[in-house]
Design a protein around this motif. Sequence first.
Motif, mmCIF file in Angstrom:
data_model
loop_
_atom_site.group_PDB
_atom_site.id
_atom_site.type_symbol
_atom_site.label_atom_id
_atom_site.label_comp_id
_atom_site.label_asym_id
_atom_site.label_seq_id
_atom_site.Cartn_x
_atom_site.Cartn_y
_atom_site.Cartn_z
ATOM 1 N N ALA A 35 12.497 5.591 1.318
ATOM 2 C CA ALA A 35 11.338 4.951 1.953
ATOM 3 C C ALA A 35 10.925 3.699 1.182
ATOM 4 O O ALA A 35 10.581 2.671 1.772
ATOM 5 N N PHE A 36 10.982 3.802 -0.170
ATOM 6 C CA PHE A 36 10.587 2.662 -1.005
ATOM 7 C C PHE A 36 11.507 1.469 -0.734
ATOM 8 O O PHE A 36 11.043 0.335 -0.594
ATOM 9 N N PHE A 37 12.818 1.741 -0.662
ATOM 10 C CA PHE A 37 13.754 0.666 -0.340
ATOM 11 C C PHE A 37 13.504 0.105 1.061
ATOM 12 O O PHE A 37 13.688 -1.087 1.311
ATOM 13 N N GLY B 261 0.829 -1.211 0.000
ATOM 14 C CA GLY B 261 0.000 0.000 0.000
ATOM 15 C C GLY B 261 0.862 1.259 0.000
ATOM 16 O O GLY B 261 0.632 2.194 -0.787
ATOM 17 N N PHE B 262 1.860 1.290 0.873
ATOM 18 C CA PHE B 262 2.777 2.435 0.926
ATOM 19 C C PHE B 262 3.609 2.538 -0.357
ATOM 20 O O PHE B 262 3.865 3.639 -0.859
ATOM 21 N N MET B 263 4.047 1.393 -0.878
ATOM 22 C CA MET B 263 4.870 1.390 -2.082
ATOM 23 C C MET B 263 4.103 1.937 -3.287
ATOM 24 O O MET B 263 4.644 2.717 -4.088
ATOM 25 N N ILE B 264 2.833 1.557 -3.409
ATOM 26 C CA ILE B 264 2.011 2.085 -4.512
ATOM 27 C C ILE B 264 1.812 3.588 -4.354
ATOM 28 O O ILE B 264 1.840 4.347 -5.321
ATOM 29 N N SER C 147 14.314 -8.441 -7.465
ATOM 30 C CA SER C 147 13.379 -7.328 -7.284
ATOM 31 C C SER C 147 14.120 -6.082 -6.789
ATOM 32 O O SER C 147 13.864 -4.961 -7.244
ATOM 33 N N TYR C 148 15.062 -6.282 -5.877
ATOM 34 C CA TYR C 148 15.844 -5.185 -5.309
ATOM 35 C C TYR C 148 16.678 -4.488 -6.398
ATOM 36 O O TYR C 148 16.717 -3.258 -6.484
ATOM 37 N N LEU C 149 17.304 -5.292 -7.254
ATOM 38 C CA LEU C 149 18.150 -4.741 -8.321
ATOM 39 C C LEU C 149 17.321 -3.960 -9.347
ATOM 40 O O LEU C 149 17.738 -2.910 -9.826
ATOM 41 N N ILE C 150 16.156 -4.482 -9.672
ATOM 42 C CA ILE C 150 15.280 -3.802 -10.637
ATOM 43 C C ILE C 150 14.860 -2.437 -10.108
ATOM 44 O O ILE C 150 14.886 -1.423 -10.822
ATOM 45 N N VAL C 151 14.471 -2.401 -8.836
ATOM 46 C CA VAL C 151 14.049 -1.130 -8.225
ATOM 47 C C VAL C 151 15.228 -0.162 -8.169
ATOM 48 O O VAL C 151 15.077 1.045 -8.416
ATOM 49 N N PHE C 152 16.410 -0.709 -7.823
ATOM 50 C CA PHE C 152 17.602 0.131 -7.744
ATOM 51 C C PHE C 152 17.897 0.795 -9.104
ATOM 52 O O PHE C 152 18.198 1.988 -9.172
ATOM 53 N N LEU D 263 7.383 1.933 -9.842
ATOM 54 C CA LEU D 263 8.419 1.123 -9.193
ATOM 55 C C LEU D 263 7.818 -0.123 -8.537
ATOM 56 O O LEU D 263 8.446 -1.187 -8.523
ATOM 57 N N THR D 264 6.623 0.013 -8.010
ATOM 58 C CA THR D 264 5.943 -1.141 -7.410
ATOM 59 C C THR D 264 5.698 -2.226 -8.454
ATOM 60 O O THR D 264 5.889 -3.417 -8.200
ATOM 61 N N PHE D 265 5.272 -1.783 -9.656
ATOM 62 C CA PHE D 265 5.042 -2.726 -10.752
ATOM 63 C C PHE D 265 6.335 -3.458 -11.109
ATOM 64 O O PHE D 265 6.357 -4.676 -11.274
ATOM 65 N N TYR D 266 7.437 -2.719 -11.208
ATOM 66 C CA TYR D 266 8.726 -3.334 -11.533
ATOM 67 C C TYR D 266 9.165 -4.316 -10.434
ATOM 68 O O TYR D 266 9.718 -5.381 -10.717
#
Length: 585
Positions: free
Chosen positions: A284-286, A156-159, A260-265, A165-168
């Motif tokens: 915050a997203f991380f 919820g917070f990520m969206i 997932s971590y690398l994609i967001v990064f 980024l949440t989708f990725y």
Amino acid sequence: MSKYSETKQQFDTVIKYLKHYKKYLIIGSVAVIISNILILYIPYITKLVFDALENNQPISLVLKFVLLAVGLSLVSGVFRFIMRRTIIWMSRHIENDLRDELFNHLLKLNPSFYHQNRTGDLMARLTNDLEAVRQVVGPGLMYISDTIVKLIVSFGFMIYLSPRLTFYAVIPLLIMPFAVNLIGNRLHIRSLKVQEKFAEITANAQENLSGIRVIKAYRQEANEIENFSSLSKVYMKLNMALAKLQGLFIPSMRLISALSYLIVFYFGGLEIINGQLHLGAIVAFFGYLSMILWPMIAIGWVTSLYQRGKASLSRINKILFTVPMVIDNSHPEFNKLMTGKIEFKNLSFGYNGTNILSDINLKFDAGQTIGIVGKTGSGKTTLVSLIARLFPVDRGKLFIDDIDINDWPLCDLRQNIGFATQEPFLFSDTVRENIRFGNNAASNDEIENSSQLAALSKDIETFHNGFETIVGERGITLSGGQKQRTAIARALLSDPVILILDDATSAVDTETEDQINERIKNVLHNRTSIIISHRISAVKDADMIIYLEDGKVAEQGTHNNLLEINGNYAELYRSQLLEIELEQL
């Protein structure tokens, strides 16, 4: 039946207890939600701190945010304690209740069940398997609910912070359910094999320790050690195979999470460079992404717990779903006092496909003394076992006081029957408590009196602690004759209406047997007594003697009548007289 229905039926065993302790389950669930909401607000506070620093806000504002984060962590910790205090507490009580239910059910099952199941295997289900089930309804339930809440709130917070980024971040995580299902099914199979092998090891150890005298007498220590070691090695290999699969599970979860971590990064870094996202938002997203990594990994651990618990529960249910062959069909208003009249009408009985008794027609009046003799395997013990309904009896075949035995309450029926067998079972307790077993209200004088009747008093006087002597497991510190006389004393102390002595003096010398027979004569006159013996001397004074052969009544009558018939009984009597004469030469 569908797979879902089978699983639901299987877990109904513990669901009923979850309903019973629903108050603690609700409190624990609320604590899970509150603790996660509070702790998951902290990454967002981190965003506010970075935003304040980026916008040159007063340091006092930053300090307030920090203090708020500390306060939320403390309150969240309190609710997390409540979560563990309620859910783990609940699991311990469910384990205790389920153990009681399992033990109570085991006591209801008929002797043939124990002929087909090893004691060690049953012990494994009462210990190791129960603990595996507790892990599911305790830590397993707690962590999976914690994971679900954490994932929902975090996403919820990520969206809110960045839908893109949440989708990725979610793309690699979509692989996880397939990995869980694939490895989880194999975990279940291997867990079941591990539990079964553990039960086999327990059974082997139990048999070896119980039969230690035989092992030493036949010098089989080395062979039994090798056999146990072989079982242990197989058990270790099965556990190693299970550990390898579990070891594959968690790294697989970590790999998916790392992707997932690398994609967001990567994509998050691009958005910051392009000015589409603030530094506080990506931090915050991380934070939220890091918080969901452990829950995603925990899914694997919980799945492992679930598969092992499911395997153990199936083994427990095999016992709980075994219907006792002897059912108590009595009515609450039943208040008949037993006098001891017994009648068999065309009774036939068998089990495991083998016929034991055929067309038994007998009638014993109350207060009579009945002697039963016959060759080994002729059905003597089975016949008297039916009187206590240790095995199921068809209606209309066996009556006590003209009442079908199936209509007697089991408690009333067995309370009025005293049993002493050829191989008595004694508990690892004092002599006094072993005699008192079955009549807890008996006084010390009554215990001593029954010991005298069983010709046991002189032996007890030689014991270092007298009646307080510990007899050891299965009465291992006593001789065979002493164990049998202890069992006779126990049977007499219960003051039964029907007394059954099933070859109860086979390990006693003839002189001591004569003493016992002489001492209990007055006791036998007041009750229906059935004496099974290979020695004619023990039954010759009975009011009626039955000679069984191949499960049928071959001869019946008094001692003199049977001698006049000059059949099997007379032949047995003459052979025993000859043995006595030869011994006296």
